[in-house]
Design an enzyme around this catalytic site. Sequence first.
Site: not given
Ligand code: DGJ
Length: 733
Positions: A361, A438, A471, A473, A475, A522-524, A543
């Site tokens: 990750d 963030r 993966k 992401d 955020n 996207s942050g979950g 998340d």
């Molecule tokens: C948000 C994701 O939902 C988490 O699973 C993880 O990958 C973090 N970001 C990493 O910064």
Amino acid sequence: MTSAVPAVAKVTADPASRVFRLDGGGVTYALGVDDKGYLQPLYWGSSLAANDPLVSTDPVKTGDPVLVKAPGELSGFDPAGSVTLQEFPGQGEGLVSDPGIKAIFADGNRDLVLKYRSHRVDGETLYVELADIRRPLTVTLRYTIDPDTGVLARSASVRNGDRRAVRVDQIASAVFTLPVGDDYRLHYLTGRHAAEWTKKEVGITPALTVLESRRGSTGHGNNPYFAIGKDGLTTEEHGPVWYGALAWSGSFRISVGQDNLGRVRIMTGYNPYDFSWSLKPGETLDTPVFYAGYSTGGLGAASRTFHTFEQAHIVPGGQKARLRPVLYNSWEATAFDVTEAGQEALAEKAAKIGVERFVVDDGWFGARNSDKAGLGDWTVNPTKFPNGLKPLIDKVYTLGMDFGLWVEPEMVNVDSDLYRAHPDWVLNYTGRPRTEGRNQLVLNLARQDVRDHLLGVLDRLVTQNDVAFLKWDYNRNWTEAGWPGVPVADQQRVYVQYVGNLYYILSELRRRHPKLEIEACSGGGGRVDLGIIGLTDEVWPSDNTDPADRLMIQDGFTQVYPVSVMMAWVTDSPNWANTRATSLDYRFLSSMQGGLGIGANLDKWQAEDFTTARKWVAAYKTIRETVQRGALYRIDPPSNDNASSATMYVSQDRRQGVMFQMLHSSMWRDNPAAQHPQGLDPAQVYAVRVLGGGALPDGVPARASGAYWMEHGLRAPLKGDFVGTAFVFEVAQ
Ligand code: DGJ
């Protein structure tokens, strides 16, 4: 469910009555041109006979079995333009409900009245062209219907045939209408970070309900989905449901309400908030597809039908898509503290419990020791991985797993080489603050140089490393959504062009690397919709990995989207989100109801934890196809006011069924009530076993007919808090 109907889709256009029909999967959708040239919606529901009369649903006209008629003025307050039911109205002529399109012409004219101009049927697609009564502006509506499920795909595009630009301030993908009624109920999903997918229900009244995102992406809040049922008629198992979801990963708007005559109007599409598109002469603007279905079997059948459609037509690979491998990810265990030695040690442990994919990750690149720096610099961190990623990747493959890597391509930390080199690449307004979320800013993906840079970076990353999985992401949400560098009139295109370029990168990466799999995160669950699902292989719904909260999250998610793309991890206890402590068994039973992953700190596990995990991973593999691809029955949905819950998955051939029973909290000295399996073949004999081994509860026979199991039910002797079990039904040989 409408499976008895043969799988044919028919698109018919009757030139005499000017009525158009789409028939398929037990559903008929019809529209027609009225005597004044307006295109009117006529019907959306169960299949009608071929020659059934289709007349306007408008209550102010008298029915005419052939020709659709337009009403006149109802009163001085309700001019004809506000009472004529239109399939896709322009904002003009006194329209008082949400328009399909709103535009401003170069001379200031804002009156847009769309009437039928032409149509064509091309294969299984119906195109209907509408044109403004005076100006050369046309809107083309597209329709198809899926022969198996009756799911409609609708979208619209607008073309400017004028010599001057026209500013489009709003354009829908589709507008839907349901007949007059005060008993409609709207079901939708909402939430926030780590609390996504909460089910809500409200009555549909003249007070408009707006489900929207203004965030630049789909967002953790309202999902671009609706389901509408009838008060007192629609339940989980029975009654009419009209439902649908927008295939779009940007700001969107779905409005639902009764219009001035009590008809239900549903507008779906781009969010007009902060959006406009200056349409150049000869230019066309397209909209995303809205997929919409109808079911007579309640909310349960509606989701099952939609899942079938999504698995066949949206998810990459369709029915041939690979089952989700069991995954390990150390984010919750180690956060940014990833090193070659640490990850290798975890990989060895993960392999021993049957994990099939190992994912590194956040934290492996640039100066990424926290969320304050490094985002944007996609080169391996030399301190953490002095020999590059190769030794770890080789080790992971040697251990029998494939390898995945986390990326967040659309973002940049201010403290990064990328931002130092290209401070102009982020969304911003000149001379205004750049609000960080963030500690990061959003790259303006609408820019072609940014798009090309990111595609190059990702392509190299996958080409140069043996990466089977990304993966992906995302955020934060947008704040200052400016795009200096293009003319002011074009800056608000950013809402559409950004997402278009995101889709371009994803499609191009998939084309160049056909074996690469991608998870959307996207942050979950901040960017889950049919647009992103069409270009990725799985999504991270939240998340929040608390196994009890997660049951509700999974229940909400699967109202719309299929289990086959929904990942669920077993993580450490107490959970970070709410400090709730639960057993490893319970955590596995919760996560096994999706694509199973493990996110716990294996370095802290005891020998018995590995034994427990090995048992559950092996058990999961015996039911994985049924859970991921089967029909989902919400026997007793989890909720805050429900002490126990039961969910069932039945394989497509009905030879295997799995019923999970989860107890939230014990009350008095009672066992939870018997739960009744659903979806089994009543005439088949099924043997039953407890998933993961163990004795059947007293009084439960080892085999019986599907009818017996469904009528009689099973009572699991569950005691305590946060405990569960699962019964597997298999056709007896
Ligand atoms: C948000 C994701 O939902 C988490 O699973 C993880 O990958 C973090 N970001 C990493 O910064």
